[in-house]
Design a protein around this motif. Sequence first.
Motif, PDB file in Angstrom:
ATOM      1  N   ARG A  50       0.790  -1.131  -0.139  1.00 12.30           N
ATOM      2  CA  ARG A  50       0.013   0.060   0.235  1.00 12.30           C
ATOM      3  C   ARG A  50       0.771   1.270  -0.023  1.00 12.30           C
ATOM      4  O   ARG A  50       0.522   2.232  -0.631  1.00 12.30           O
ATOM      5  N   VAL A  51       2.102   1.282   0.623  1.00 15.21           N
ATOM      6  CA  VAL A  51       2.732   2.352   0.720  1.00 15.21           C
ATOM      7  C   VAL A  51       3.511   2.543  -0.391  1.00 15.21           C
ATOM      8  O   VAL A  51       4.254   3.706  -0.723  1.00 15.21           O
ATOM      9  N   THR A  52       3.658   1.590  -1.364  1.00 15.74           N
ATOM     10  CA  THR A  52       4.619   1.649  -2.632  1.00 15.74           C
ATOM     11  C   THR A  52       3.732   1.678  -3.744  1.00 15.74           C
ATOM     12  O   THR A  52       4.146   1.940  -4.765  1.00 15.74           O
ATOM     13  N   GLY A  53       2.380   1.734  -3.609  1.00 18.62           N
ATOM     14  CA  GLY A  53       1.668   1.789  -4.848  1.00 18.62           C
ATOM     15  C   GLY A  53       1.432   0.337  -5.379  1.00 18.62           C
ATOM     16  O   GLY A  53       0.716   0.582  -6.660  1.00 18.62           O
TER      17      GLY A  53
END
Lengths: 299, 756, 158
Positions: free
Chosen positions: B18-21
């Motif tokens: 989620r934090v890296t897309g």
Amino acid sequence: MGVRARNALPPPVAPGHSLIVFGYARPRSLPEALELIAGGGRPLAGGTDLLVGLRKGKISADRVVDLKGIEDLAPAIERVGEAVEISAGTPISDIVAHPVVRADYPALVAAASAVGSIQIRNRATLVGNICNASPAADTAPPLLVYGASVVVFGPGGERTIPLAEFFLGPGRTALAADELVVRLVLPPSMCSAAFARLTRRRGVDLATVSVCCGVDSDGTVRFALGAAGPRPLVVEDTTGTLADPAAPEEATSSRISEMMEAATPISDVRAGADYRRAMLEVLAQKTLAEARAQAGARS
Amino acid sequence: MSIPNVGAPAGRVGGFDRVTGRQRYIADLRLEDALHVKLVTLPCARARIVGIDTSEAARVPGVRAVFTAADLPDPMPRYGVHYDDRPVLAVGETKFHGEPVAAVAADTLDAAREAAGLVTVDYEELPPVLDVRGALDPAAPLVVDPDLRPGDPLADTNIRREFRYAWGDVDAATADLVIENTYTFPMVTHFAIEPHGFAVSSDESGVIVWSSIQHPYILQRVMARVLGLPWSKVRVIAPDPGGAFGGKGYPKFEPLLAFMSMASGRPCRLVLTLEETFQAVRRNSAEVRIRTGFDSDGRLRFQDIGADFLMGAYVDISERVISKSSHLAAGPYRVPNARILARALHSHTPPSTAMRGFGTPQFTWALEQQMDEAARRLGLDRLEIRLRNLARKGEEIVPNDTPADGDWFESVQKAVDAIGWSGPLPEGRARGLAVGIKSSATAGAAYSIVRFLYDGSVLVLVGTSDMGQGARTILTQIVSDELGVPPDAVTIVMGDTAAAPFDYSTSASRSTVFMGSSVMRGCADLKDQVRSIAARLRGLPPDDIGVDRGMVTFPDGEEKGIVEVVQEGLGPVGGELIAVASMRGEADPSHPIGGRPWFYEFNCTAVELEVDRLTGEVLIHKHVTVGDVGKAINPLQVESQDEGAAIMGLGHTLMEHLVLDEHGRIANLGALDYRIPTTKDLPLDLESVIVENEDGPGPYGAKGVGEGGLLCVAAAVASAVSEATGVVIRDLPLTPERIWRAMSRAGVTPSGASRR
Amino acid sequence: MNRQTMTISLDVNGQRHVLDTAAHHSLLDVLRNDLDLIGTKECCAEGECGACTVWMDGKAVNSCLVLAVEADGGEITTIEGLAGEGELSPLQSAFIEEGAVQCGFCIPGMVMAAAYLLEHNERPTEAEIREALSGNLCRCAGYKRIVRAVQRAAGSGP
């Protein structure tokens, strides 16, 4: 809109699902741009109003004319004589960060900082905000108080329009169909000014009402009002009552009430007219006190 | 294993993606050959469809289908949750602003949009029913054709159902003080940051449905029914939703896409615009008329409650919302006499569905303000009046039903301490406090498959949806501890009905209890299997062998790792150990809401705020939310959920409401004019506190979490606003304008300058 | 409909792309649909929610309000380009550690906006963080932990 109905109905609230197609041009010079605009192209600077308007069907255009390729309009904030000039392509984030603007035009910084979010301010231009001519535009009140004017370029060359004469109504300005604003001129700041706005939430929001108050060294007090009528309004007090910190509160309040009567706020999905009216007085009081304090500090 | 995972603030499984897309949500899936679909709707709520001309639309290059009711079977197929009431496309008449009358499928989104704009609809606008009064007016048009409600005695009204609950004798009850008021709760919408998305591929071999759905099995059932297919031919693939809050629970446009896919021979994909989500889902709005009797000590004598909920044209899950919440309308208190009548009304408004709190926020709003008024009139502290009435653990709140299942006084005390209820109050500020409970699931079933692989890693197949609440993470923590497997060796497979077994739903904060228990049982089964293997290998009775946290212990004291034993047992050919487990709660048809709640979510919220007397603006200095959770499997996630619930509650408390114009259109359609809280709308200090007494029915004594933090925000804030201004406001949201108006009407004069 | 197509050249996350685009398509459309960089999300499509935040020529912008053709010749950074392959930047790690990630849909935009803040302000105050993220909507988290994650990454502690 996704439907063409045979029934007559007021323009629908567009859910944003219809296709809006437009062409794109990126002129290299002002005359080229003017020709495209005269032909129906819509000037595009930051795009934060235009693209939203196009997608919602509120604005129609065959073509957008990107002004960012024109050298003359490139972002610039410069002292010219005693005035400050801001080119049309200057994003709001540059303006609120500029040391001269911050020092001399604090009310403009306050208002411009409230325009959208940082993502919006990195793209939206001050000139674009003005040309959009929303009655609720935050930047209009301080610009009016500071006595700004716009320099307009047309087939006949340049002309200057004081901002007070520039706004004609919601979305309407004094620009002719073949003219472009090329820069904004802020005269040397002769007044102490304060800005306040009221919103529905503390976060990013359009103003329910906004007020800028300017106190001149000669005792003139000016209020510029946003979201208070079809166009930003300026009311002036030359009696000296408001500029006088020793004036009784009663006199100040009733003078302010009197002045606010010129406003014609509407009721809409954001607020009722009576609330707007009441809040104009509240914000006028507040900004007057701040502007007076600023004036006191200056002298 | 040294430090247990359960109870630790373990990092979110899926956090990296989620934090890296990298995380793929429904709109990020690439479906080969899919057609893009756009809906065609009318600019009003209710209209008679006279004719639709699709010829120009069909001529747009790339358009493969332009569907209207004429392209669907006759009679129009209908689907829904409580009833098969919703037509796949509007037929004859539209019932709400946003109900599609046609749909276009094209090779590109641009072509679909272009064609949608060229569909011409000949329609005649009709007067809509838009509010409670309108719905109940005997002269009002019927939203639902009586022919569609055969045998229903209320079919010639806009009342869909009435729910009546009663105990004691309200009419015979005496009271020293009777307070009667009407409270309203507005229409609000979920506004998950991810708009809904769907895709369906339908052919002779079956149907695959991709949807951002919270309850894949309910979608499977509904799709199978509307398409006339066996369930085994309907596969639902549900990527983790980008927020749901109840708004992605039930089928919306999947059936339409299935018909379009069958007709066009290609998968059909629809991602809603944000505006279309507002037109698709919202909370039930409500008008609650409540008459409460107190004795002079502030003790409750009776509650007489009438509530009207405005559902929209189709029932979706709203009958359940209303029946369940009204059953608990008397709140977490000892109430000797009660009478509750809740009505589910039809309207030509955007359709309602489940939304976090499931009807309880609407009742809590009314209930808690009654307590405040009684406190004011009896000269009691607002905390004290609640303490005098709050049920003690084990006491009945609804007779013959699940009693108070927690030490609620402890939660209240923690809120009181955290807000400093009795402490000195800074100038210009006021405090408010409220409590609320919500019933969890009353029945259901959660199946899980836990596969212990040869290398000691574990695959867990479950039908729970991880929509942000962190279900994957807590299940990982549980498995990790139970089997002694490192968390990164555990993979949770969710969102595929072909892989994961039946789970009733991800709702009612039930997953920790139901699916958590199911998975624990699966782990226990695996440990039994390991025990049997070890026993077989050693020729010992299985009872002599211990299996705990990844270690197998033999009677002679020898210890071996589970993996070693399993590999030895399975031998060089390999294999795996599989456990199938379930946690079931059977429905009780004799119970008014189908069964006793498995637990209650109890919350106490306290706030300290100031009100700008000139502008009506509220500034919340401190907001405390206390939840009784039993056991926080992951305290970080519990607090995060509670904080999120608190802020969502502030949304409807201070700024959110859908505004309808006279045509029944949503006037504030979109992010510009429908305001939800931003980072600048946070209370200056937000604190989430957890009460853990391990007294829940779930793993390690857990209850459920996620909705409690929202339940009584509005009431707590209104309580403080009343204290601060002297005015009582019974409608939401408490916008600056509304507060200002109330103060103006009451002649409250501002004192001091504006304080922005 | 008269559709104008133009060829544009973009540097995205350090990689040059040359592609044809319709004049009316946004940078967001191109990133997601032409370049399969699906990390940047679409929500409101009108610059109100921040889910589509990317950096363009060093500035955080809403990519839904930038036409792809306007981005011609520009340098774009998306969430995928914030850290090396398989790595996390300290800010991204902080988001996970502080429990700021729930459903995750707002997170790419939120992280891009937060990273932009930290590029220009190494030790932001809590008020500055809230201000910088005020254009990014989140419905799950209640924002508190997001603010704490930024404080953690800035070394300024909650």
